[in-house]
Design a protein around this motif. Structure first.
Motif, mmCIF file in Angstrom:
data_model
loop_
_atom_site.group_PDB
_atom_site.id
_atom_site.type_symbol
_atom_site.label_atom_id
_atom_site.label_comp_id
_atom_site.label_asym_id
_atom_site.label_seq_id
_atom_site.Cartn_x
_atom_site.Cartn_y
_atom_site.Cartn_z
ATOM 1 N N LEU A 36 -51.905 31.558 -5.448
ATOM 2 C CA LEU A 36 -52.570 30.405 -5.951
ATOM 3 C C LEU A 36 -51.878 29.702 -7.336
ATOM 4 O O LEU A 36 -51.913 28.585 -7.356
ATOM 5 C CB LEU A 36 -54.182 30.777 -5.979
ATOM 6 N N VAL A 37 -51.733 30.497 -8.179
ATOM 7 C CA VAL A 37 -51.099 30.260 -9.505
ATOM 8 C C VAL A 37 -49.910 31.018 -9.718
ATOM 9 O O VAL A 37 -50.171 32.123 -10.038
ATOM 10 C CB VAL A 37 -52.211 30.383 -10.392
ATOM 11 N N PRO A 38 -48.901 30.521 -9.481
ATOM 12 C CA PRO A 38 -47.579 31.115 -9.667
ATOM 13 C C PRO A 38 -47.366 31.362 -11.142
ATOM 14 O O PRO A 38 -47.719 30.385 -11.943
ATOM 15 C CB PRO A 38 -46.464 30.322 -8.902
ATOM 16 N N SER A 39 -46.769 32.185 -11.596
ATOM 17 C CA SER A 39 -46.124 32.539 -13.052
ATOM 18 C C SER A 39 -45.090 31.431 -13.331
ATOM 19 O O SER A 39 -44.320 30.643 -12.440
ATOM 20 C CB SER A 39 -45.580 33.785 -13.187
ATOM 21 N N PRO A 40 -44.929 31.123 -14.783
ATOM 22 C CA PRO A 40 -43.770 30.009 -15.019
ATOM 23 C C PRO A 40 -42.604 30.708 -14.619
ATOM 24 O O PRO A 40 -41.899 29.743 -14.267
ATOM 25 C CB PRO A 40 -44.023 30.093 -16.562
ATOM 26 N N TYR A 41 -42.460 31.752 -14.708
ATOM 27 C CA TYR A 41 -41.170 32.354 -14.441
ATOM 28 C C TYR A 41 -40.788 32.137 -12.808
ATOM 29 O O TYR A 41 -39.654 31.663 -12.720
ATOM 30 C CB TYR A 41 -41.121 33.977 -14.703
ATOM 31 N N LYS A 42 -41.760 32.286 -12.012
ATOM 32 C CA LYS A 42 -41.521 31.914 -10.744
ATOM 33 C C LYS A 42 -41.206 30.580 -10.510
ATOM 34 O O LYS A 42 -40.238 30.124 -9.612
ATOM 35 C CB LYS A 42 -42.735 32.463 -9.934
ATOM 36 N N VAL A 43 -41.842 29.700 -11.113
ATOM 37 C CA VAL A 43 -41.422 28.326 -10.773
ATOM 38 C C VAL A 43 -40.265 27.885 -11.673
ATOM 39 O O VAL A 43 -39.496 27.261 -10.734
ATOM 40 C CB VAL A 43 -42.635 27.376 -11.773
ATOM 41 N N ILE A 44 -39.771 28.568 -12.749
ATOM 42 C CA ILE A 44 -38.362 28.180 -13.122
ATOM 43 C C ILE A 44 -37.381 28.895 -12.143
ATOM 44 O O ILE A 44 -36.268 28.053 -11.836
ATOM 45 C CB ILE A 44 -38.362 28.893 -14.392
ATOM 46 N N LYS A 45 -37.696 30.083 -11.659
ATOM 47 C CA LYS A 45 -36.710 30.544 -10.580
ATOM 48 C C LYS A 45 -36.646 29.596 -9.280
ATOM 49 O O LYS A 45 -35.471 29.322 -8.847
ATOM 50 C CB LYS A 45 -37.247 32.026 -10.294
ATOM 51 N N ILE A 48 -34.392 26.503 -10.125
ATOM 52 C CA ILE A 48 -32.979 27.091 -10.311
ATOM 53 C C ILE A 48 -32.362 27.085 -8.902
ATOM 54 O O ILE A 48 -31.233 26.732 -8.623
ATOM 55 C CB ILE A 48 -32.897 28.454 -11.242
ATOM 56 N N GLU A 49 -33.241 27.936 -8.065
ATOM 57 C CA GLU A 49 -32.616 28.232 -6.629
ATOM 58 C C GLU A 49 -32.558 26.706 -5.587
ATOM 59 O O GLU A 49 -31.601 26.445 -5.124
ATOM 60 C CB GLU A 49 -33.749 28.917 -5.707
ATOM 61 N N ILE A 50 -33.445 25.891 -5.890
ATOM 62 C CA ILE A 50 -33.515 24.562 -5.244
ATOM 63 C C ILE A 50 -32.399 23.572 -5.958
ATOM 64 O O ILE A 50 -31.610 22.756 -5.175
ATOM 65 C CB ILE A 50 -34.832 23.836 -5.396
ATOM 66 N N ALA A 51 -32.430 23.552 -7.378
ATOM 67 C CA ALA A 51 -31.230 22.976 -7.915
ATOM 68 C C ALA A 51 -29.983 23.397 -7.297
ATOM 69 O O ALA A 51 -28.992 22.605 -7.429
ATOM 70 C CB ALA A 51 -31.468 23.016 -9.520
ATOM 71 N N ARG A 52 -29.648 24.578 -7.127
ATOM 72 C CA ARG A 52 -28.513 25.048 -6.708
ATOM 73 C C ARG A 52 -28.370 25.068 -5.224
ATOM 74 O O ARG A 52 -27.182 24.455 -4.834
ATOM 75 C CB ARG A 52 -28.380 26.771 -7.190
ATOM 76 N N ARG A 222 -46.223 28.053 -0.415
ATOM 77 C CA ARG A 222 -45.217 28.266 -1.456
ATOM 78 C C ARG A 222 -45.864 27.406 -2.864
ATOM 79 O O ARG A 222 -45.342 26.306 -3.088
ATOM 80 C CB ARG A 222 -43.848 27.589 -1.177
ATOM 81 N N SER A 223 -46.700 28.442 -3.432
ATOM 82 C CA SER A 223 -47.282 27.236 -4.658
ATOM 83 C C SER A 223 -46.218 27.225 -5.610
ATOM 84 O O SER A 223 -46.480 26.328 -6.563
ATOM 85 C CB SER A 223 -48.434 28.066 -4.985
ATOM 86 N N ASP A 224 -45.153 27.727 -5.827
ATOM 87 C CA ASP A 224 -44.114 27.765 -6.856
ATOM 88 C C ASP A 224 -43.499 26.496 -6.737
ATOM 89 O O ASP A 224 -43.208 25.722 -7.684
ATOM 90 C CB ASP A 224 -43.023 28.948 -7.014
ATOM 91 N N ILE A 225 -43.189 26.146 -5.445
ATOM 92 C CA ILE A 225 -42.588 24.848 -5.139
ATOM 93 C C ILE A 225 -43.686 23.612 -5.343
ATOM 94 O O ILE A 225 -43.136 22.534 -5.539
ATOM 95 C CB ILE A 225 -41.943 24.913 -3.718
ATOM 96 N N ILE A 226 -44.900 24.094 -4.987
ATOM 97 C CA ILE A 226 -45.788 22.915 -5.307
ATOM 98 C C ILE A 226 -45.864 22.579 -6.610
ATOM 99 O O ILE A 226 -45.918 21.393 -6.944
ATOM 100 C CB ILE A 226 -47.144 23.372 -4.495
ATOM 101 N N PHE A 227 -46.003 23.520 -7.619
ATOM 102 C CA PHE A 227 -45.999 23.370 -8.879
ATOM 103 C C PHE A 227 -44.782 22.628 -9.453
ATOM 104 O O PHE A 227 -44.757 21.772 -10.133
ATOM 105 C CB PHE A 227 -46.245 24.779 -9.413
ATOM 106 N N LEU A 228 -43.574 23.141 -8.789
ATOM 107 C CA LEU A 228 -42.186 22.571 -9.377
ATOM 108 C C LEU A 228 -42.302 20.858 -9.122
ATOM 109 O O LEU A 228 -41.968 20.132 -9.617
ATOM 110 C CB LEU A 228 -41.138 23.158 -8.557
ATOM 111 N N GLY A 229 -42.801 20.548 -7.767
ATOM 112 C CA GLY A 229 -42.796 19.404 -7.326
ATOM 113 C C GLY A 229 -43.721 18.424 -8.085
ATOM 114 O O GLY A 229 -43.308 17.477 -8.472
ATOM 115 N N ILE A 230 -45.054 19.045 -8.447
ATOM 116 C CA ILE A 230 -45.932 18.321 -9.214
ATOM 117 C C ILE A 230 -45.414 18.049 -10.751
ATOM 118 O O ILE A 230 -45.371 16.851 -11.422
ATOM 119 C CB ILE A 230 -47.119 19.302 -9.393
ATOM 120 N N PHE A 231 -44.796 19.106 -11.267
ATOM 121 C CA PHE A 231 -44.069 19.011 -12.436
ATOM 122 C C PHE A 231 -43.012 17.943 -12.447
ATOM 123 O O PHE A 231 -42.982 17.159 -13.454
ATOM 124 C CB PHE A 231 -43.464 20.439 -13.039
#
Length: 258
Positions: A36-45, A48-52, A222-231
């Motif tokens: 539900l709420v991914p950690s900042p580290y997971k979102v940053i990771k 990096i993965e999607i950017a690469r 994949r809440s980490d990607i959801i958070f990333l997209g929102i950011f």
């Protein structure tokens, strides 16, 4: 004045830092599930993965670029149509009688209510998506422009007539400059409305876009990607709004100083 601006900037930075810290603490204490709420580290990771490596065979820049193409393309069409039509409608009640019933009819409708029609008429490519964002952004700009004209003091217009100005000169040298603050308010509002509609525009038959990426990630929790997209959407929205405010400051330097 400068001291007040520094204090406001400190408050802004402090608020952002507090929210990020709160997010970090909540995830570290495991108050909510990581799904539900991914950690900042997971979102940053994930960033990096999607950017690469990209997401679903498309790079992050492709997703962002396609979303910006749809958003900015529709926004340009809004500027070149809604601004002149809004000004003319505010200036001419007969034009307003023709256009305003159409605006008032579709403005309250949810975008998805007529998006299926746009897909049937224009196809599943970018045309229907741009049209949807265009309709979402048109109404706020049109209403702001028409309202701006109606707020102009009549003595400005009467004074221009007294000095020998004709209707065309009054429109371009009195009405248009006086409406610029309202025009920019409408443009900022329209950008926000169009951006919120972007996810809906990318729901149907899309394989790229930040909004589509968020929706696709939600299918797999994949809440980490959801958070990333929102950011990403939030940051790009702030940047675009900053550009509009920059031009507003340059074009309307007298705003707030009357």
């Amino acid at each position: 004045m400068a001291k007040r601006i520094r204090i406001e900037k400190i408050l802004t930075v402090s608020t952002i830092a507090f929210l990020l810290l709160l997010w970090f603490i909540v995830t570290e204490l495991h108050l909510f599930s990581d799904v539900l709420v991914p950690s900042p580290y997971k979102v940053i990771k994930s960033f990096i993965e999607i950017a690469r490596d990209g997401y679903k065979e498309n790079s992050l820049l492709t997703h962002l670029g396609d979303s910006m193409l749809r958003l900015l393309g529709s926004f340009f069409l809004v500027i070149v149509t809604a601004v002149p039509l809004g000004l003319i409608s505010g200036y001419n009640s007969r034009v307003a009688a023709i256009i305003e019933p159409i605006i008032e009819f579709y403005r309250p409708l949810p975008p998805l209510a007529y998006y299926t029609l746009l897909v049937l008429w224009l196809g599943i490519d970018n045309s229907s998506k741009i049209a949807l964002l265009y309709l979402a952004g048109f109404a706020p700009v049109y209403i702001a422009c028409a309202s701006g004209v109606k707020k102009i003091r009549t003595d400005y217009i009467d004074g221009a007539y007294t000095l020998g100005a004709n209707s065309r000169q009054i429109f371009f040298h009195v009405i248009f400059p006086a409406c610029l603050p309202d025009i920019f308010i409408g443009l900022r509002t329209a950008m926000g409305v169009a951006y919120t509609t972007l996810v809906a525009a990318e729901m149907v038959a899309a394989v790229t876009g930040i909004g589509w990426m968020v929706l696709d990630a939600s299918k797999f929790l994949r809440s980490d990607i959801i958070f990333l997209g929102i950011f990403i959407m939030g940051i790009t929205g702030i940047l675009i709004d900053g550009v509009i405010r920059f031009f507003e400051h340059k074009v309307v330097p007298w705003k707030g100083k009357e």
